[in-house]
Design a protein around this motif. Structure first.
Motif, PDB file in Angstrom:
ATOM      1  N   GLN A  76     -21.253  -1.816  15.919  1.00  0.00           N
ATOM      2  CA  GLN A  76     -22.444  -3.014  15.396  1.00  0.00           C
ATOM      3  C   GLN A  76     -20.542  -4.758  14.714  1.00  0.00           C
ATOM      4  OE1 GLN A  76     -25.083  -2.320  15.374  1.00  0.00           O
ATOM      5  NE2 GLN A  76     -25.066  -3.706  13.595  1.00  0.00           N
ATOM      6  N   ALA A  77     -19.736  -4.671  15.057  1.00  0.00           N
ATOM      7  CA  ALA A  77     -18.566  -5.885  14.695  1.00  0.00           C
ATOM      8  C   ALA A  77     -18.832  -6.225  16.241  1.00  0.00           C
ATOM      9  CB  ALA A  77     -17.589  -5.334  14.139  1.00  0.00           C
ATOM     10  N   LEU A  78     -18.093  -5.118  17.154  1.00  0.00           N
ATOM     11  CA  LEU A  78     -19.180  -6.137  18.813  1.00  0.00           C
ATOM     12  C   LEU A  78     -19.357  -6.694  19.225  1.00  0.00           C
ATOM     13  CD1 LEU A  78     -16.412  -2.925  20.579  1.00  0.00           C
ATOM     14  CD2 LEU A  78     -15.887  -4.896  20.317  1.00  0.00           C
ATOM     15  N   LEU A  79     -21.094  -5.723  18.382  1.00  0.00           N
ATOM     16  CA  LEU A  79     -22.192  -6.140  18.640  1.00  0.00           C
ATOM     17  C   LEU A  79     -22.515  -7.965  18.398  1.00  0.00           C
ATOM     18  CD1 LEU A  79     -24.523  -3.364  18.832  1.00  0.00           C
ATOM     19  CD2 LEU A  79     -24.402  -5.088  20.779  1.00  0.00           C
ATOM     20  N   LEU A  80     -21.834  -8.370  17.351  1.00  0.00           N
ATOM     21  CA  LEU A  80     -22.239  -9.125  16.485  1.00  0.00           C
ATOM     22  C   LEU A  80     -20.899  -9.946  16.837  1.00  0.00           C
ATOM     23  CD1 LEU A  80     -23.251 -10.558  14.116  1.00  0.00           C
ATOM     24  CD2 LEU A  80     -21.366 -10.110  13.014  1.00  0.00           C
ATOM     25  N   GLN A  81     -20.290  -9.344  17.397  1.00  0.00           N
ATOM     26  CA  GLN A  81     -18.867 -10.474  18.311  1.00  0.00           C
ATOM     27  C   GLN A  81     -19.499 -11.426  19.381  1.00  0.00           C
ATOM     28  OE1 GLN A  81     -15.566  -7.998  18.258  1.00  0.00           O
ATOM     29  NE2 GLN A  81     -14.830  -8.450  16.732  1.00  0.00           N
ATOM     30  N   ALA A  82     -19.889 -10.178  20.645  1.00  0.00           N
ATOM     31  CA  ALA A  82     -21.008 -10.276  21.656  1.00  0.00           C
ATOM     32  C   ALA A  82     -21.808 -11.521  20.962  1.00  0.00           C
ATOM     33  CB  ALA A  82     -21.290  -9.139  22.223  1.00  0.00           C
ATOM     34  N   THR A  83     -22.738 -11.186  20.438  1.00  0.00           N
ATOM     35  CA  THR A  83     -24.042 -12.598  20.811  1.00  0.00           C
ATOM     36  C   THR A  83     -23.082 -13.947  20.182  1.00  0.00           C
ATOM     37  OG1 THR A  83     -24.065 -11.428  17.980  1.00  0.00           O
ATOM     38  CG2 THR A  83     -25.646 -10.221  20.165  1.00  0.00           C
ATOM     39  N   GLU A  84     -22.293 -13.959  19.939  1.00  0.00           N
ATOM     40  CA  GLU A  84     -21.787 -15.087  19.271  1.00  0.00           C
ATOM     41  C   GLU A  84     -21.028 -14.877  20.581  1.00  0.00           C
ATOM     42  OE1 GLU A  84     -19.350 -14.197  15.798  1.00  0.00           O
ATOM     43  OE2 GLU A  84     -21.478 -14.102  14.520  1.00  0.00           O
ATOM     44  N   GLY A  85     -21.019 -14.971  21.772  1.00  0.00           N
ATOM     45  CA  GLY A  85     -20.205 -14.787  22.934  1.00  0.00           C
ATOM     46  C   GLY A  85     -18.601 -14.818  23.318  1.00  0.00           C
ATOM     47  N   ASP A  86     -18.609 -13.652  22.623  1.00  0.00           N
ATOM     48  CA  ASP A  86     -17.077 -13.463  22.303  1.00  0.00           C
ATOM     49  C   ASP A  86     -17.188 -12.153  23.878  1.00  0.00           C
ATOM     50  OD1 ASP A  86     -14.576 -11.392  22.395  1.00  0.00           O
ATOM     51  OD2 ASP A  86     -14.536 -11.783  20.377  1.00  0.00           O
ATOM     52  N   VAL A  87     -16.975 -13.036  24.631  1.00  0.00           N
ATOM     53  CA  VAL A  87     -16.628 -11.755  26.653  1.00  0.00           C
ATOM     54  C   VAL A  87     -15.552 -11.024  26.741  1.00  0.00           C
ATOM     55  CG1 VAL A  87     -16.165 -12.240  28.403  1.00  0.00           C
ATOM     56  CG2 VAL A  87     -16.795 -14.625  27.416  1.00  0.00           C
ATOM     57  N   GLN A  88     -14.667 -10.504  25.536  1.00  0.00           N
ATOM     58  CA  GLN A  88     -13.418  -9.189  25.255  1.00  0.00           C
ATOM     59  C   GLN A  88     -14.900  -8.314  25.127  1.00  0.00           C
ATOM     60  OE1 GLN A  88     -10.549  -8.692  26.930  1.00  0.00           O
ATOM     61  NE2 GLN A  88     -10.615  -6.620  26.025  1.00  0.00           N
ATOM     62  N   ALA A  89     -14.997  -8.656  23.523  1.00  0.00           N
ATOM     63  CA  ALA A  89     -16.075  -7.523  22.627  1.00  0.00           C
ATOM     64  C   ALA A  89     -17.458  -6.912  23.812  1.00  0.00           C
ATOM     65  CB  ALA A  89     -16.939  -7.840  21.097  1.00  0.00           C
ATOM     66  N   PHE A  90     -17.716  -8.171  24.431  1.00  0.00           N
ATOM     67  CA  PHE A  90     -19.263  -8.069  25.619  1.00  0.00           C
ATOM     68  C   PHE A  90     -18.434  -7.125  26.685  1.00  0.00           C
ATOM     69  CE2 PHE A  90     -21.067  -8.483  29.254  1.00  0.00           C
ATOM     70  CZ  PHE A  90     -22.640  -7.690  29.028  1.00  0.00           C
ATOM     71  N   SER A  91     -17.145  -7.182  26.902  1.00  0.00           N
ATOM     72  CA  SER A  91     -16.678  -6.041  27.795  1.00  0.00           C
ATOM     73  C   SER A  91     -16.109  -4.638  27.258  1.00  0.00           C
ATOM     74  CB  SER A  91     -14.811  -6.639  28.670  1.00  0.00           C
ATOM     75  OG  SER A  91     -15.445  -7.884  29.557  1.00  0.00           O
ATOM     76  N   VAL A  92     -15.644  -4.475  25.785  1.00  0.00           N
ATOM     77  CA  VAL A  92     -15.541  -3.273  25.273  1.00  0.00           C
ATOM     78  C   VAL A  92     -16.865  -2.610  25.389  1.00  0.00           C
ATOM     79  CG1 VAL A  92     -15.138  -2.346  23.464  1.00  0.00           C
ATOM     80  CG2 VAL A  92     -13.426  -4.218  24.174  1.00  0.00           C
ATOM     81  N   LEU A  93     -17.762  -3.524  25.146  1.00  0.00           N
ATOM     82  CA  LEU A  93     -19.065  -2.693  25.031  1.00  0.00           C
ATOM     83  C   LEU A  93     -19.793  -2.109  26.577  1.00  0.00           C
ATOM     84  CD1 LEU A  93     -21.130  -5.137  22.506  1.00  0.00           C
ATOM     85  CD2 LEU A  93     -20.623  -3.189  22.002  1.00  0.00           C
TER      86      LEU A  93
END
Length: 173
Positions: A7-24
């Motif tokens: 959930q934390a990664l998703l929140l970060q990814a939806t806000e544009g965090d490329v690193q969080a999206f990569s982990v997902l």
């Protein structure tokens, strides 16, 4: 990765965090590829579809509804991408071999399993997709209903009709 970390990664990814999206993507890529392969039965096509799904996820992650289940959203995108790919390839029969889903003990069981999945691919689209999502992907009827955006009873009906048609196909085989 537990639910709260995702959930934390998703929140970060939806806000544009490329690193969080990569982990997902790392977490879900194998699932994406295997699902595409179950539908297409071809390594190269499955890799192409998996790559396209990753691109689509990247382009639309900002619009993901954070209160939704991410895996359901991914299943929808994979399923739609596979269907788009199949429409483009409609004039070609690209199913080389439908992969076995279970780990059968004998060669005879593996052959029977492969033949069964080949018959599943002959079913109408909604029935085929319901069978593959329930029996190959291990989703519940409720989860498939979320993917299809329909009632759970509709999924149960697709499965019921698929079983009837498979029984007929097996008897004629």
């Amino acid at each position: 990765m537990n639910q709260s970390e995702e959930q934390a990664l998703l929140l970060q990814a939806t806000e544009g965090d490329v690193q969080a999206f990569s982990v997902l993507l790392e977490k879900y890529y194998t699932m994406i590829y295997k699902m595409a392969f179950r539908w297409l039965g071809n390594q190269q096509d499955s890799e192409d579809v998996a790559q396209e799904v990753c691109i689509k996820l990247g382009r639309s992650i900002h619009g993901f509804q954070i209160n939704s289940k991410f895996s359901t959203w991914v299943y929808k995108i994979v399923l739609n991408t596979v269907r788009d790919f199949q429409r483009k390839q409609r004039n070609h029969d690209n199913i080389e071999e439908i992969p076995a889903v279970t780990n059968s003990n004998t060669l005879e069981q593996q052959v029977q399993n492969t033949q069964l999945w080949q018959l599943v691919h002959q079913l109408p689209v909604k029935q085929r997709d319901a069978v593959l999502l329930v029996y190959a992907e291990g989703l519940s009827h409720s989860e498939v209903a979320d993917v299809f955006e329909c009632k759970e009873s509709t999924v149960s009906w697709y499965i019921h009709e698929a079983k009837k048609q498979l029984k007929t196909l097996i008897q004629h085989d």
